[in-house]
Design a protein around this motif. Structure first.
Motif: not given
Length: 158
Positions: A42, A44, A55-57, A59, A76-77
């Motif tokens: 991941t 971030a 905020q983004t991640t 993975s 994707w977040n």
């Protein structure tokens, strides 16, 4: 494992970029288990401006076996937060999942989750607790996985 690549406090830019290498073990009831370990690299990041931040991640969930049966997922977040009063953090979160392999190959799903996070509430010295509650709704076709989920988050911060 976690490695902070870049970071700065509020006076120097208020951002962070971190890499994680996580794992998942096949535990729990047989009906709810994938019966496979997974490796989850991941990346971030996040940045803040005054009372607002995002905020983004990104993975990839990589099962160590049974890929054709359970598949893998690219996730994707993105979360947008505001800091209101001293303890309240209203948030809107978007999750995008793409399934490159397995039974859902080529399919994707997008969900939106409005959340309210309360915290950090001091417990002892630097230790505090944050509690969040959200309701996740699929906004793309409900294929292949979920829709309308309550999410509770409890975190100990130090």
């Amino acid at each position: 494992m976690k490695y902070r690549i870049l970071s700065a406090n509020e006076q120097e830019g208020n951002y962070v970029l971190t890499a994680f290498l996580q794992g998942s073990a096949p535990t729990g009831a047989e009906a709810f288990s994938t019966n496979a370990y997974s490796i989850i690299p991941t990346i971030a990041g996040g940045v803040g401006w005054g009372s607002f931040n995002f905020q983004t991640t990104l993975s990839e969930s990589l099962p160590t076996r049974r890929v054709s049966k359970i598949g893998d997922a690219t996730i994707w977040n993105l979360a947008l937060q505001a800091h209101v009063a001293e303890l309240f953090w209203p948030e809107v979160e978007m999750n995008y999942t793409y399934f490159p392999n397995g039974p859902h190959a080529g399919k994707n799903q997008i969900s939106i989750t409005p959340n309210l996070i309360v915290g950090t509430i001091p417990i002892y010295q630097r230790l505090g607790i944050s509690v969040g509650l959200g309701y996740q709704v699929a906004v793309s076709p409900r294929v292949p996985s979920f829709d309308r989920n309550w999410i509770l988050s409890v975190r100990l911060n130090f």
